[in-house]
Design a protein around this motif. Structure first.
Motif, PDB file in Angstrom:
ATOM      1  N   TYR A   1       0.820  -1.208   0.000  1.00  0.00           N
ATOM      2  CA  TYR A   1       0.000   0.000   0.000  1.00  0.00           C
ATOM      3  C   TYR A   1       0.856   1.262   0.000  1.00  0.00           C
ATOM      4  CZ  TYR A   1      -3.571  -3.397   1.172  1.00  0.00           C
ATOM      5  OH  TYR A   1      -4.396  -4.486   1.163  1.00  0.00           O
ATOM      6  N   VAL A   2       2.002   1.212   0.651  1.00  0.00           N
ATOM      7  CA  VAL A   2       2.880   2.383   0.667  1.00  0.00           C
ATOM      8  C   VAL A   2       3.449   2.635  -0.731  1.00  0.00           C
ATOM      9  CG1 VAL A   2       5.018   3.312   1.621  1.00  0.00           C
ATOM     10  CG2 VAL A   2       3.410   2.158   3.112  1.00  0.00           C
ATOM     11  N   VAL A   3       3.779   1.572  -1.442  1.00  0.00           N
ATOM     12  CA  VAL A   3       4.278   1.709  -2.811  1.00  0.00           C
ATOM     13  C   VAL A   3       3.182   2.290  -3.701  1.00  0.00           C
ATOM     14  CG1 VAL A   3       5.153   0.435  -4.801  1.00  0.00           C
ATOM     15  CG2 VAL A   3       5.948  -0.156  -2.525  1.00  0.00           C
TER      16      VAL A   3
ATOM     17  N   ILE B   1       8.167  -3.368  -9.989  1.00  0.00           N
ATOM     18  CA  ILE B   1       9.378  -4.069  -9.547  1.00  0.00           C
ATOM     19  C   ILE B   1       9.439  -4.122  -8.020  1.00  0.00           C
ATOM     20  CG2 ILE B   1      11.896  -3.907  -9.487  1.00  0.00           C
ATOM     21  CD1 ILE B   1      11.698  -2.871 -12.411  1.00  0.00           C
ATOM     22  N   CYS B   2       8.993  -3.060  -7.359  1.00  0.00           N
ATOM     23  CA  CYS B   2       9.006  -3.037  -5.888  1.00  0.00           C
ATOM     24  C   CYS B   2       8.096  -4.106  -5.294  1.00  0.00           C
ATOM     25  CB  CYS B   2       8.584  -1.660  -5.375  1.00  0.00           C
ATOM     26  SG  CYS B   2       9.841  -0.390  -5.565  1.00  0.00           S
ATOM     27  N   THR B   3       7.052  -4.496  -6.030  1.00  0.00           N
ATOM     28  CA  THR B   3       6.147  -5.523  -5.493  1.00  0.00           C
ATOM     29  C   THR B   3       6.774  -6.907  -5.466  1.00  0.00           C
ATOM     30  OG1 THR B   3       5.117  -5.953  -7.650  1.00  0.00           O
ATOM     31  CG2 THR B   3       4.082  -4.274  -6.233  1.00  0.00           C
ATOM     32  N   PHE B   4       7.932  -7.076  -6.062  1.00  0.00           N
ATOM     33  CA  PHE B   4       8.615  -8.365  -6.024  1.00  0.00           C
ATOM     34  C   PHE B   4       9.535  -8.497  -4.813  1.00  0.00           C
ATOM     35  CE2 PHE B   4       7.462  -8.106 -10.492  1.00  0.00           C
ATOM     36  CZ  PHE B   4       6.932  -9.363 -10.692  1.00  0.00           C
ATOM     37  N   PHE B   5       9.648  -7.444  -4.008  1.00  0.00           N
ATOM     38  CA  PHE B   5      10.517  -7.468  -2.837  1.00  0.00           C
ATOM     39  C   PHE B   5       9.683  -7.233  -1.590  1.00  0.00           C
ATOM     40  CE2 PHE B   5      13.093  -6.029  -6.418  1.00  0.00           C
ATOM     41  CZ  PHE B   5      14.108  -6.977  -6.394  1.00  0.00           C
ATOM     42  N   GLU B   6       9.772  -8.160  -0.676  1.00  0.00           N
ATOM     43  CA  GLU B   6       8.969  -8.106   0.545  1.00  0.00           C
ATOM     44  C   GLU B   6       9.361  -6.927   1.441  1.00  0.00           C
ATOM     45  OE1 GLU B   6       5.785  -9.266   2.624  1.00  0.00           O
ATOM     46  OE2 GLU B   6       6.461 -10.266   0.797  1.00  0.00           O
ATOM     47  N   ALA B   7      10.554  -6.403   1.281  1.00  0.00           N
ATOM     48  CA  ALA B   7      11.004  -5.278   2.108  1.00  0.00           C
ATOM     49  C   ALA B   7      10.148  -4.031   1.879  1.00  0.00           C
ATOM     50  CB  ALA B   7      12.464  -4.955   1.823  1.00  0.00           C
ATOM     51  N   PHE B   8       9.532  -3.916   0.706  1.00  0.00           N
ATOM     52  CA  PHE B   8       8.701  -2.747   0.404  1.00  0.00           C
ATOM     53  C   PHE B   8       7.256  -2.934   0.844  1.00  0.00           C
ATOM     54  CE2 PHE B   8      12.106  -2.434  -2.813  1.00  0.00           C
ATOM     55  CZ  PHE B   8      12.622  -1.208  -2.414  1.00  0.00           C
ATOM     56  N   ASN B   9       6.920  -4.088   1.366  1.00  0.00           N
ATOM     57  CA  ASN B   9       5.565  -4.362   1.832  1.00  0.00           C
ATOM     58  C   ASN B   9       5.444  -3.944   3.294  1.00  0.00           C
ATOM     59  OD1 ASN B   9       2.956  -5.189   1.964  1.00  0.00           O
ATOM     60  ND2 ASN B   9       3.408  -7.378   1.955  1.00  0.00           N
ATOM     61  N   VAL B  10       5.389  -2.644   3.512  1.00  0.00           N
ATOM     62  CA  VAL B  10       5.315  -2.079   4.860  1.00  0.00           C
ATOM     63  C   VAL B  10       3.869  -2.169   5.340  1.00  0.00           C
ATOM     64  CG1 VAL B  10       5.709  -0.007   6.244  1.00  0.00           C
ATOM     65  CG2 VAL B  10       7.195  -0.514   4.305  1.00  0.00           C
TER      66      VAL B  10
ATOM     67  N   TRP C   1      -4.358   1.038   5.422  1.00  0.00           N
ATOM     68  CA  TRP C   1      -4.498   1.677   4.115  1.00  0.00           C
ATOM     69  C   TRP C   1      -5.574   2.758   4.040  1.00  0.00           C
ATOM     70  CZ3 TRP C   1      -9.023   1.338   1.491  1.00  0.00           C
ATOM     71  CH2 TRP C   1      -9.886   0.307   1.805  1.00  0.00           C
ATOM     72  N   PRO C   2      -6.659   2.737   4.819  1.00  0.00           N
ATOM     73  CA  PRO C   2      -7.620   3.857   4.719  1.00  0.00           C
ATOM     74  C   PRO C   2      -7.005   5.219   5.073  1.00  0.00           C
ATOM     75  CG  PRO C   2      -8.676   1.990   5.748  1.00  0.00           C
ATOM     76  CD  PRO C   2      -7.227   1.645   5.639  1.00  0.00           C
ATOM     77  N   ILE C   3      -6.000   5.209   5.949  1.00  0.00           N
ATOM     78  CA  ILE C   3      -5.322   6.470   6.273  1.00  0.00           C
ATOM     79  C   ILE C   3      -4.617   7.008   5.038  1.00  0.00           C
ATOM     80  CG2 ILE C   3      -3.479   7.499   7.662  1.00  0.00           C
ATOM     81  CD1 ILE C   3      -5.886   6.861   9.318  1.00  0.00           C
ATOM     82  N   LEU C   4      -3.961   6.129   4.279  1.00  0.00           N
ATOM     83  CA  LEU C   4      -3.282   6.558   3.055  1.00  0.00           C
ATOM     84  C   LEU C   4      -4.275   7.085   2.025  1.00  0.00           C
ATOM     85  CD1 LEU C   4      -0.589   3.763   2.595  1.00  0.00           C
ATOM     86  CD2 LEU C   4      -0.303   6.056   3.540  1.00  0.00           C
TER      87      LEU C   4
END
Length: 158
Positions: free
Chosen positions: A65-67, A134-143, A147-150
């Motif tokens: 969601y952050v991505v 590409i970021c969705t392939f790395f778990e480190a970006f899955n913060v 999500w409703p706040i975003l």
């Protein structure tokens, strides 16, 4: 400047293999961009397709969601630059009567020049989608975030 001081030079003064590879890769990339310039409809269809693939991937994986928020902010920023004039008329030191028509033969009347041309807008939007994909392939970006706040932050920025 001595041998090996310039960018990409090896010890013997010849460009290194890595430098030549990336230079050639950049030339091929720009060649493909130049060839795609006349096909604006195809460019936007490809971008919408990539965007659809990204949305399906995020929906199925239930994360990143952050991505997605960062991609939305990036696209919002690009869209605002696309809709904004290159020169802000309020900053021009004209009379208080507002903008005027050209008075000389040599002056060209340009009613609106965009700050961000359409091609650069498309190019930056497509690169943003590809980076987010590409970021969705790395778990480190899955913060983990709520999500409703975003969504509320994005609506407020919009």
């Amino acid at each position: 400047m001595s041998e090996g001081d310039s960018v990409g030079d090896s010890v013997h003064g010849k460009p290194s293999v890595v430098y030549r590879f990336f230079t050639r890769l950049g030339q091929i990339y720009h060649s493909w961009l130049d060839k795609s310039t006349p096909y604006t409809a195809v460019q936007w269809v490809v971008t919408l397709g990539l965007s659809f693939v990204y949305m399906i991937r995020v929906y199925l994986l239930q994360g990143w969601y952050v991505v997605t928020y960062a991609l939305g902010i990036c696209h919002l920023n690009l869209f605002i630059a696309f809709l904004s004039p290159k020169v802000d008329p309020s900053l021009m030191e004209d009379s208080d009567d507002g903008p005027s028509l050209p008075t000389k033969q040599k002056e060209e009347f340009r009613p609106f020049i965009r700050r961000l041309p359409e091609f650069k807008f498309w190019h930056a939007a497509t690169k943003g989608i590809l980076v987010a994909l590409i970021c969705t392939f790395f778990e480190a970006f899955n913060v983990p975030v709520f999500w409703p706040i975003l969504v509320m932050y994005f609506i407020m920025l919009f």
